[in-house]
Design an enzyme around this catalytic site. Structure first.
Site, PDB file in Angstrom:
ATOM      1  N   SER A 150     -55.835  14.447  31.819  1.00 24.05           N
ATOM      2  CA  SER A 150     -56.009  14.962  33.176  1.00 24.05           C
ATOM      3  C   SER A 150     -55.698  16.444  33.226  1.00 24.05           C
ATOM      4  CB  SER A 150     -55.039  14.201  34.086  1.00 24.05           C
ATOM      5  OG  SER A 150     -54.896  14.874  35.314  1.00 24.05           O
TER       6      SER A 150
ATOM      7  N   TYR B  76     -46.040  10.870  36.008  1.00 26.38           N
ATOM      8  CA  TYR B  76     -47.440  10.577  35.667  1.00 26.38           C
ATOM      9  C   TYR B  76     -47.980  11.651  34.731  1.00 26.38           C
ATOM     10  CZ  TYR B  76     -52.507  10.551  36.000  1.00 26.38           C
ATOM     11  OH  TYR B  76     -53.840  10.581  35.682  1.00 26.38           O
TER      12      TYR B  76
ATOM     13  N   LYS C  24     -49.163  11.586  30.557  1.00 27.74           N
ATOM     14  CA  LYS C  24     -50.420  12.065  29.942  1.00 27.74           C
ATOM     15  C   LYS C  24     -50.113  13.043  28.820  1.00 27.74           C
ATOM     16  CE  LYS C  24     -53.293   9.726  32.333  1.00 27.74           C
ATOM     17  NZ  LYS C  24     -54.013   8.639  31.693  1.00 27.74           N
TER      18      LYS C  24
HETATM   19  P1  NAD Z   1     -58.124   2.867  37.980  1.00 28.91           P
HETATM   20  O1  NAD Z   1     -56.780   2.468  38.438  1.00 28.91           O
HETATM   21  O2  NAD Z   1     -59.287   2.600  38.882  1.00 28.91           O
HETATM   22  O3  NAD Z   1     -58.445   2.230  36.558  1.00 28.91           O
HETATM   23  C1  NAD Z   1     -57.440   1.970  35.612  1.00 28.91           C
HETATM   24  C2  NAD Z   1     -57.640   0.540  35.113  1.00 28.91           C
HETATM   25  O4  NAD Z   1     -56.640   0.263  34.144  1.00 28.91           O
HETATM   26  C3  NAD Z   1     -57.477  -0.506  36.227  1.00 28.91           C
HETATM   27  O5  NAD Z   1     -58.586  -1.394  36.186  1.00 28.91           O
HETATM   28  C4  NAD Z   1     -56.170  -1.229  35.878  1.00 28.91           C
HETATM   29  O6  NAD Z   1     -56.182  -2.578  36.277  1.00 28.91           O
HETATM   30  C5  NAD Z   1     -56.119  -1.051  34.370  1.00 28.91           C
HETATM   31  N1  NAD Z   1     -54.762  -1.079  33.791  1.00 28.91           N
HETATM   32  C6  NAD Z   1     -53.667  -0.398  34.195  1.00 28.91           C
HETATM   33  N2  NAD Z   1     -52.618  -0.691  33.412  1.00 28.91           N
HETATM   34  C7  NAD Z   1     -53.058  -1.577  32.478  1.00 28.91           C
HETATM   35  C8  NAD Z   1     -52.454  -2.262  31.392  1.00 28.91           C
HETATM   36  N3  NAD Z   1     -51.151  -2.116  31.132  1.00 28.91           N
HETATM   37  N4  NAD Z   1     -53.210  -3.079  30.642  1.00 28.91           N
HETATM   38  C9  NAD Z   1     -54.530  -3.250  30.919  1.00 28.91           C
HETATM   39  N5  NAD Z   1     -55.154  -2.650  31.937  1.00 28.91           N
HETATM   40  C10 NAD Z   1     -54.437  -1.814  32.705  1.00 28.91           C
HETATM   41  O7  NAD Z   1     -58.058   4.438  37.616  1.00 28.91           O
HETATM   42  P2  NAD Z   1     -59.218   5.466  37.271  1.00 28.91           P
HETATM   43  O8  NAD Z   1     -59.302   6.443  38.377  1.00 28.91           O
HETATM   44  O9  NAD Z   1     -60.433   4.746  36.822  1.00 28.91           O
HETATM   45  O10 NAD Z   1     -58.533   6.219  36.060  1.00 28.91           O
HETATM   46  C11 NAD Z   1     -58.788   5.868  34.709  1.00 28.91           C
HETATM   47  C12 NAD Z   1     -57.945   6.750  33.807  1.00 28.91           C
HETATM   48  O11 NAD Z   1     -58.264   8.121  34.058  1.00 28.91           O
HETATM   49  C13 NAD Z   1     -56.447   6.620  34.018  1.00 28.91           C
HETATM   50  O12 NAD Z   1     -55.804   6.686  32.777  1.00 28.91           O
HETATM   51  C14 NAD Z   1     -56.101   7.832  34.858  1.00 28.91           C
HETATM   52  O13 NAD Z   1     -54.789   8.251  34.680  1.00 28.91           O
HETATM   53  C15 NAD Z   1     -57.086   8.853  34.308  1.00 28.91           C
HETATM   54  N6  NAD Z   1     -57.385   9.928  35.277  1.00 28.91           N
HETATM   55  C16 NAD Z   1     -57.833   9.609  36.527  1.00 28.91           C
HETATM   56  C17 NAD Z   1     -58.091  10.618  37.451  1.00 28.91           C
HETATM   57  C18 NAD Z   1     -58.546  10.279  38.853  1.00 28.91           C
HETATM   58  O14 NAD Z   1     -58.411  11.136  39.746  1.00 28.91           O
HETATM   59  N7  NAD Z   1     -59.095   9.106  39.127  1.00 28.91           N
HETATM   60  C19 NAD Z   1     -57.892  11.960  37.089  1.00 28.91           C
HETATM   61  C20 NAD Z   1     -57.456  12.243  35.798  1.00 28.91           C
HETATM   62  C21 NAD Z   1     -57.200  11.214  34.901  1.00 28.91           C
END
Ligand code: NAD
Ligand code: UDP
Length: 335
Positions: A124, A148, A152
């Site tokens: 991120s 958080y 990362k």
């Molecule tokens: P999201 O919460 O929609 O998706 C994450 C998925 O991971 C969910 O389906 C959740 O059920 C699953 N999960 C969480 N912990 C788990 C575990 N221990 N075992 C198995 N599954 C697990 O989030 P997103 O927005 O799709 O983000 C995906 C990734 O991108 C994350 O790592 C997040 O930190 C990163 N990210 C997101 C953003 C954003 O703004 N959405 C920005 C930068 C980075």
């Protein structure tokens, strides 16, 4: 390639599954549904008109991961699974470190056992902390202001150490800026639990009448109109960058680190106006104090993504808002 997609039922994961399947790859989705359900994957199946291999499990559960690696010949992993709410991470740091850092270590250990050493990680722009200037290039100093962000940063460090210990690893760190929007079909999109923390889902829930008004956090930043500026990127562009990363992974030496943004910064007020135009709905807003930990301005220098992946974002804010609105208006209660 046959790719394990951890967190594949989530927001970015589900869009990436569509992109990979439409481009000839095969996937196994691995998710514990802690922030999603299998409904997103059922809808992805309709979009791509094929059934998807779904394995329920937690990334911290090594035995379950071993079963999955034994059952499917996994060649690469795209690792989305993680918890992502900044405020919650301040209240529950151990849960965040256990899930995001401990979970990543468990996953990497099992990958190593099975000789699978191609890894794409969801990092991120938060790892840049409060950048001294914009646009942000990949060599900017790294820091974090909350658990958080630390999680990362720690996983990035772990991956760098891993690649130093064994150069068979091929790792791509993708640093996302602000993902928004939804698939054109309006059937999959972002479905936050409770009151959204992020701007775009808050705006769309206000437009659909679920929230009374948006609080604009700060009107006195040193930006074009005083509100915070971010690099919003369409989730389908982001998903496509993962496909490009998989296409390139065999040529990676150790670790490649790539910003995924558009290079354009938009203010909160600009996003509200763009959303009103796209939706034809009013988004009432009130100025509120700055949110703790927020920075004034953050946008990517996207040059390296173009050079390394041959990828650049093609969707502008009009399309981001139209697609977010289609998803929100067709699914006012989410999935
Ligand atoms: P999201 O919460 O929609 O998706 C994450 C998925 O991971 C969910 O389906 C959740 O059920 C699953 N999960 C969480 N912990 C788990 C575990 N221990 N075992 C198995 N599954 C697990 O989030 P997103 O927005 O799709 O983000 C995906 C990734 O991108 C994350 O790592 C997040 O930190 C990163 N990210 C997101 C953003 C954003 O703004 N959405 C920005 C930068 C980075
Ligand atoms: N923001 C806002 N009101 C909200 C949510 C966010 O004004 O209800 C602002 C926030 O201060 C920032 C921008 O919108 O300037 C993007 O915030 P978000 O939480 O979506 O992403 P991040 O802070 O992680 O970049």
């Amino acid at each position: 390639m046959n790719i394990l997609i951890t967190g594949g039922a989530g927001y970015i994961g589900s869009h990436t599954v569509v992109e990979l399947l439409e481009n000839g790859h095969s996937v196994v989705v691995y998710d514990n549904y802690s922030n999603s359900s299998n409904e997103s994957i059922k809808r992805v199946e309709k979009i791509v008109n094929t059934s998807i291999l779904l394995e329920e499990g937690d990334i911290r559960n090594r035995d379950r991961l071993r079963e999955v690696f034994t059952a499917h010949k996994i060649e690469a992993v795209i690792h989305f699974a993680g918890l992502k709410a900044v405020g919650e991470s301040v209240e529950q740091p151990l849960r965040y470190y256990d899930n995001n850092v401990g979970g990543s270590v468990a996953l990497l250990e099992v990958m190593e056992e099975f000789g699978c050493k191609k890894f794409v990680f969801s990092s991120s722009a938060t790892v840049y902390g409060d950048p001294h200037t914009v646009p942000i290039t990949e060599d900017f100093p790294l820091s974090a202001t909350n658990p958080y962000g630390q999680s990362k940063l720690f996983v990035e460090e772990i991956l760098r150490d891993l690649s130093t210990s064994d150069d068979a690893w091929q790792i791509i760190l993708l640093r996302y800026f602000n993902p928004v929007g939804a698939h054109k079909s309006g059937t999959i999109g972002e479905d936050p639990n409770g009151i959204p923390n992020n701007l775009m889902p808050f705006i769309s829930q206000t437009a659909v009448g679920k929230r009374e008004y948006l609080s604009v956090f700060g009107d006195d930043y040193d930006t074009k109109d005083g509100s915070g500026v971010r690099d919003y990127i369409h989730v389908v562009d982001l998903a496509n960058a993962h496909f490009k990363a998989i296409e390139k992974i065999n040529s990676v030496e150790k670790v490649a680190t790539i910003n995924l943004g558009t290079g354009n910064g938009y203010s909160v007020i600009e996003m509200v106006k763009a959303f009103e135009e796209a939706s034809g709905k009013k988004v009432p807003y009130k100025t509120a104090p700055r949110r703790a930990g927020d920075i004034a301005e953050c946008y990517a220098d996207p040059k390296y993504a173009k050079e390394f992946l041959g990828w650049e974002a093609t969707r502008g804010i009009k399309e981001m808002c139209e697609d977010a609105w289609r998803w929100q208006s067709q699914n006012p209660q989410g999935y």
